[in-house]
Scaffold this motif. Structure first.
Motif, mmCIF file in Angstrom:
data_model
loop_
_atom_site.group_PDB
_atom_site.id
_atom_site.type_symbol
_atom_site.label_atom_id
_atom_site.label_comp_id
_atom_site.label_asym_id
_atom_site.label_seq_id
_atom_site.Cartn_x
_atom_site.Cartn_y
_atom_site.Cartn_z
ATOM 1 N N HIS A 3 -1.416 6.731 12.627
ATOM 2 C CA HIS A 3 -1.231 5.958 11.403
ATOM 3 C C HIS A 3 -0.879 6.867 10.226
ATOM 4 C CE1 HIS A 3 -2.121 1.814 12.449
ATOM 5 N NE2 HIS A 3 -3.146 2.219 13.200
ATOM 6 N N LEU B 240 2.299 6.525 8.004
ATOM 7 C CA LEU B 240 2.173 6.412 6.552
ATOM 8 C C LEU B 240 3.104 7.395 5.855
ATOM 9 C CD1 LEU B 240 0.722 5.364 4.002
ATOM 10 C CD2 LEU B 240 -1.058 7.083 4.446
ATOM 11 N N VAL C 262 6.803 5.963 6.135
ATOM 12 C CA VAL C 262 7.195 4.721 5.461
ATOM 13 C C VAL C 262 6.850 4.721 3.977
ATOM 14 C CG1 VAL C 262 6.881 3.448 7.593
ATOM 15 C CG2 VAL C 262 5.022 3.523 5.933
ATOM 16 N N ASP D 113 8.660 1.797 2.082
ATOM 17 C CA ASP D 113 7.926 0.522 2.045
ATOM 18 C C ASP D 113 6.514 0.789 1.530
ATOM 19 O OD1 ASP D 113 6.867 -1.968 2.365
ATOM 20 O OD2 ASP D 113 7.511 -2.205 4.458
ATOM 21 N N ALA E 237 4.292 -1.163 0.279
ATOM 22 C CA ALA E 237 3.284 -2.148 0.708
ATOM 23 C C ALA E 237 2.758 -1.827 2.105
ATOM 24 C CB ALA E 237 3.897 -3.558 0.680
ATOM 25 N N LYS E 238 3.687 -1.485 3.009
ATOM 26 C CA LYS E 238 3.249 -1.119 4.372
ATOM 27 C C LYS E 238 2.467 0.181 4.354
ATOM 28 C CE LYS E 238 4.961 -0.590 9.084
ATOM 29 N NZ LYS E 238 6.145 -0.571 9.996
ATOM 30 N N ARG F 45 -1.029 -0.647 3.513
ATOM 31 C CA ARG F 45 -1.768 -1.205 4.657
ATOM 32 C C ARG F 45 -2.131 -0.111 5.650
ATOM 33 N NH1 ARG F 45 2.301 -5.149 4.192
ATOM 34 N NH2 ARG F 45 3.371 -4.292 6.034
ATOM 35 N N ASN F 46 -1.209 0.784 5.919
ATOM 36 C CA ASN F 46 -1.506 1.883 6.837
ATOM 37 C C ASN F 46 -2.613 2.786 6.290
ATOM 38 O OD1 ASN F 46 0.356 1.039 8.712
ATOM 39 N ND2 ASN F 46 1.973 2.443 8.024
ATOM 40 N N GLU G 292 -1.094 -1.814 16.472
ATOM 41 C CA GLU G 292 -1.056 -1.576 15.036
ATOM 42 C C GLU G 292 -0.598 -0.161 14.706
ATOM 43 O OE1 GLU G 292 -4.916 -2.421 13.609
ATOM 44 O OE2 GLU G 292 -4.758 -4.600 13.849
#
Length: 438
Positions: free
Chosen positions: A233, A237, A240, A244, A246-247, A250-251, A322
């Motif tokens: 992850h 992270l 991205v 991104d 927003a992603k 989340r990560n 995920e």
């Protein structure tokens, strides 16, 4: 009538240069008895020489030689008794006869020989006593006892000179044999206890080794998977974040959650190792650990009852998805409960196989299969070739994952197979029998 080697060494009196004697005290005792016996026989030899008409020096020499035979009583007790029987008609060697009978009865000479020689001594003493008493009574005209006097006194004298030394010798011999037997039993028991102590120490060392191995395996299974996902992850992270946000957020949240869960699990494990009390690790990777000893057994029992189950495999696969892994899960057969230890082992096999995919085959398509087969459950994790376009996460490998899986499966009587596939991937397969059915 010799003491055992243990007594000699304990007393510090062991000597090996005095023929058949093993202690200086024995030498002094036997030589002293022989001197007294020789002196007694020499004095009685004077009277014997006067009765037989032999020269007095010859009678004295005969008495000295006969009495000195007593020095051989420990080596040849039979010879001493025979000499005392032979000198009975000459009315000499009373001390030699008493000591010889005692030594004979206390020694390891066969009992039939002791009985025969004791009977011969008794008869010889009885005859000589009867003859001497009859001569004394006949010579004294004023003394007129009854006919019973001479035989009765002769019997008492012969029994008094024969029975006490024999009975005492039998008692001493029996006591000595009993003490030797008890000493041998004590030595044997001490050796057995020493052997049992060595075996107990070996078993304890084996138990400590097994517990250390189990703890290492549990920590590897519980922590390695979650940390591997954190690394994956984190790499995602980093990739991205510029594109991104927003992603990326989340990560980052997922990484934080997994890190907190990993720290919680580590804290629980280390707390168990310090306190020796079983503890339950929350989340899908719950594992109890305990220190070596009674707490280890309690922790093992808790591990079986509170460990992960097969119905948690879907959540395990979801975590890998995920993290960006393409994972397909297929379940065959009718779901049914298995023994806790079987379900926990099956879960760990799938978990470790997925962790290895994260480490060694980043971006590879993976297929997880579970098959419920009545009395057994089978699982297979197969991944394709690594995707070259996906950057390697750089996860370290301790080389113990496959070994741990194999130990778990074989320990339950199952079958474990792992190896590369023709397509360039890797396959891990295991079949576990239901412990309750087994």
């Amino acid at each position: 009538m010799t003491a055992t080697g243990a007594d000699q060494e304990a007393a510090g009196e062991t000597t090996r240069g005095y023929w058949w004697w093993e202690r200086r005290r024995g030498v002094a005792l036997d030589v002293g008895l022989a001197l007294v016996s020789a002196l007694e026989c020499a004095l009685e030899g004077v009277e014997f020489a006067g009765d037989t008409g032999l020269p007095v020096p010859l009678g004295v020499l005969f008495g000295l030689l006969a009495g000195s035979v007593l020095v051989l009583r420990r080596r040849w007790p039979i010879a001493v008794v025979l000499v005392s029987i032979a000198t009975t008609p000459a009315e000499m060697g009373f001390l030699m006869g008493i000591v010889g009978l005692y030594t004979l009865a206390a020694s390891e000479v066969p009992r039939r020989i002791t009985v025969v020689l004791t009977g011969m001594t008794l008869v010889g003493t009885l005859v000589v006593s009867y003859v001497r008493l009859r001569q004394s009574v006949d010579a004294d005209a004023d003394f007129g006892p009854g006919v019973w006097y001479v035989p009765l006194v002769a019997v008492f004298m012969s029994l008094g000179l024969t029975a006490p030394p024999v009975l005492f010798g039998l008692y001493v011999g029996a006591r000595r044999r009993l003490m030797e037997s008890l000493r041998e039993r004590a030595d044997s028991l001490e050796r057995e206890l020493s052997l049992l102590a060595d075996r107990a120490e070996e078993r304890a060392e084996w138990a400590r080794t097994e517990e250390r191995t189990r703890i290492a395996r549990e920590m590897h299974d519980v922590v390695a998977h979650r940390v591997s996902l954190m690394v994956v992850h984190a790499a995602a992270l980093q990739a991205v974040a510029p594109k991104d946000p927003a992603k990326a957020v989340r990560n980052a949240a997922l990484v934080g959650d997994m890190g907190r869960q990993a720290l919680t699990e580590l804290r629980e494990m280390l707390g168990v190792l310090r306190s020796g009390e079983p503890a339950v690790v929350p989340s899908a990777g719950r594992v109890p650990l305990a220190s070596v000893g009674r707490a280890a057994a309690a922790a093992a029992a808790v591990a079986v009852e509170d460990g992960p189950r097969l119905d948690e495999v879907e959540a395990l696969v979801a975590q890998s998805r995920e993290a960006g892994m393409v994972v397909e899960l297929s379940v065959e057969g009718e779901r049914r409960p298995y023994a806790p230890v079987v379900e926990q082992t099956a879960y760990r096999v799938v978990q470790e196989a997925l962790t290895n995919v994260h480490k060694h085959a980043a971006g590879a398509r993976t297929r997880v299969r579970l098959a419920y087969r009545g009395a057994e459950v089978a699982m297979q994790v197969e991944n394709g070739a690594a995707d070259g376009a996906v950057a390697d996460a750089g996860l370290p490998s301790g080389g113990n994952g496959l070994v741990g899986m194999r130990e778990r499966v074989l320990g339950l009587g199952g079958v474990f197979v792992s190896g590369p596939t023709d397509a360039g991937g890797f396959r891990v397969s295991a079949v576990l029998p239901d412990a309750g059915v087994a």
